[in-house]
Design a protein around this motif. Structure first.
Motif: not given
Length: 80
Positions: A3-7, A23, A69, A75, A77-79
């Motif tokens: 999942p990109f939001r966890n990178s 973050p 990364y 997560p 990263r913000r949406k």
């Protein structure tokens, strides 16, 4: 698929590890207490590290890494 939001992107400059932005407090170019050897030891999920950000003392559990990364267990990263 990762999942990109966890990178969390990072850079190695002069043998020190920097993340582009914290973050949690959003400070830019944060020098983190990791060495390139620590990151290489995490390749493929072989080792887990708890990272404490020096800017705001928030913690993040790192579970994997590659050449670009760091992967966290939650997560970061913000949406958009």
């Amino acid at each position: 698929m990762i999942p990109f939001r966890n990178s969390l992107p990072y850079d190695i400059i002069m043998n020190e590890v920097y993340v582009q932005e914290c973050p949690f407090c959003e400070q830019s170019q944060v020098l983190v207490p990791l060495k390139p050897a620590d990151i290489k030891s995490m390749y493929g999920g072989a080792r887990k590290i708890t990272l404490v950000f020096p800017c705001c003392h928030s913690t993040l559990r790192l579970i994997d890494a590659d050449q670009d990364y760091l992967l966290s267990n939650r997560p970061v990263r913000r949406k958009a």
